[in-house]
Design a protein around this motif. Structure first.
Motif, PDB file in Angstrom:
ATOM      1  N   HIS A 102      28.803  26.135   5.065  1.00 57.35           N
ATOM      2  CA  HIS A 102      28.851  25.640   3.809  1.00 57.35           C
ATOM      3  C   HIS A 102      27.810  24.413   3.580  1.00 57.35           C
ATOM      4  N   ALA A 105      24.455  25.817   3.315  1.00 55.44           N
ATOM      5  CA  ALA A 105      24.175  26.327   2.070  1.00 55.44           C
ATOM      6  C   ALA A 105      24.103  25.308   0.917  1.00 55.44           C
ATOM      7  N   ALA A 106      25.077  24.440   0.881  1.00 57.20           N
ATOM      8  CA  ALA A 106      24.609  23.428   0.162  1.00 57.20           C
ATOM      9  C   ALA A 106      23.278  22.648   0.200  1.00 57.20           C
ATOM     10  N   TRP A 109      20.458  24.903  -0.992  1.00 58.55           N
ATOM     11  CA  TRP A 109      20.476  24.975  -2.864  1.00 58.55           C
ATOM     12  C   TRP A 109      20.087  23.735  -3.301  1.00 58.55           C
ATOM     13  N   TRP A 191      26.239  23.648 -11.762  1.00 60.71           N
ATOM     14  CA  TRP A 191      26.605  24.117 -10.402  1.00 60.71           C
ATOM     15  C   TRP A 191      26.438  22.541  -9.526  1.00 60.71           C
ATOM     16  N   LEU A 195      29.056  20.882  -6.944  1.00 64.70           N
ATOM     17  CA  LEU A 195      28.505  20.584  -5.635  1.00 64.70           C
ATOM     18  C   LEU A 195      28.858  18.903  -5.231  1.00 64.70           C
ATOM     19  N   THR A 224      32.389  26.969  -4.067  1.00 64.88           N
ATOM     20  CA  THR A 224      31.072  26.768  -5.131  1.00 64.88           C
ATOM     21  C   THR A 224      29.864  27.515  -4.222  1.00 64.88           C
ATOM     22  N   VAL A 225      29.752  27.156  -2.944  1.00 62.04           N
ATOM     23  CA  VAL A 225      28.762  27.937  -2.234  1.00 62.04           C
ATOM     24  C   VAL A 225      29.108  29.433  -2.280  1.00 62.04           C
ATOM     25  N   GLU A 226      30.206  29.857  -2.184  1.00 62.92           N
ATOM     26  CA  GLU A 226      30.474  31.383  -2.358  1.00 62.92           C
ATOM     27  C   GLU A 226      30.108  31.780  -3.745  1.00 62.92           C
ATOM     28  N   LEU A 228      27.583  30.521  -5.549  1.00 67.04           N
ATOM     29  CA  LEU A 228      26.213  30.220  -5.433  1.00 67.04           C
ATOM     30  C   LEU A 228      25.551  31.372  -4.928  1.00 67.04           C
ATOM     31  N   THR A 233      25.667  33.967 -10.707  1.00 69.91           N
ATOM     32  CA  THR A 233      25.833  32.571 -10.726  1.00 69.91           C
ATOM     33  C   THR A 233      26.654  31.897 -11.932  1.00 69.91           C
TER      34      THR A 233
END
Length: 238
Positions: A102, A105-106, A109, A191, A195, A224-226, A228, A233
């Protein structure tokens, strides 16, 4: 932001401003009678959320509304997100504060995010039932303006989107009916705030030793990451 308490709230209840000290960051308001909405029927009542939407619309149209900010807000939020992410990855804590996938992924992004101008409006900063007051007539009021600041309108929805709106899908449409506009798309900037509030919750709760709230922040981050990673989105998290 004392000007937030100097507007016509219509039928909604807001505390009267008595005095403030901008340098100290203090507001003194008159006591607002009523019951906190959390734990009452109002916390899950669509009619209460219609009132909340009307109240939020009045706040967002307040006297300190700002034109587009030339990207400063998102630049600042991006910097905060990266700082919280650095801490969540564990150098000071000795361990990651959230699952490594996670956090990765953050990071990916955020590395691709490009700040853009946004419209800033007066926001509450903690808009949820624990800061709504219900009086004897069922009229809703708003308290605790300690996090009030100029931000994009959608920032006042993030906490609801990760709690009440997940629990009951009828509440979001009711709030937006009262707000007087349909829910907007989940833009990159929106988004970014998801985050930011997710990572900020994890880090702050860890520092405070609040394990339950820290776990809530991890769930926010996971949703949130799911979202995104989804081709859609624009959808609400969860």
């Amino acid at each position: 932001m004392p000007d937030l308490l100097r507007y016509d709230a219509g039928p909604a209840l807001v505390p009267d401003l008595l005095r403030y000290d901008a340098d100290a960051g203090l507001l003194v308001t008159r006591y607002l009678p009523g019951r906190i909405a959390t734990g009452t029927p109002a916390a899950g009542d669509p009619d209460a959320y219609r009132q909340a939407g009307r109240m939020l619309a009045l706040l967002h149209c307040g006297p300190t509304s700002s034109p587009r900010d030339k990207g400063r807000y998102e630049t600042t939020m991006l910097r905060k997100c990266r700082s919280w992410l650095d801490r969540a990855e564990g150098p000071s804590a000795g361990r990651p504060l959230a699952p490594a996938p996670h956090l990765a992924a953050a990071r990916k992004w955020l590395d691709g995010f490009v700040p853009a101008p946004v419209e800033l409006v007066p926001t509450h900063g903690d808009f949820q039932p624990r800061n709504w007051i219900v009086d004897a007539t069922g009229t809703l009021g708003l308290i605790d303006f300690g996090r009030a600041e100029l931000r994009p309108w959608y920032t006042d929805l993030v906490r609801l989107e990760h709690q009440e709106f997940l629990a009951d899908p009828d509440l979001a449409p009711a709030l937006f009916e009262g707000y007087g506009r349909p829910d907007g798309p989940f833009t990159p900037g929106r988004w970014l705030d998801h985050l930011g509030q997710s990572l900020g919750t994890v880090v702050w709760s860890h520092d405070m030793g609040d394990e339950g709230f820290e776990e809530h922040g991890r769930r926010m981050l996971a949703r949130t990451v799911e979202a995104l990673a989804s081709p859609r989105t624009h959808r609400r998290p969860g």
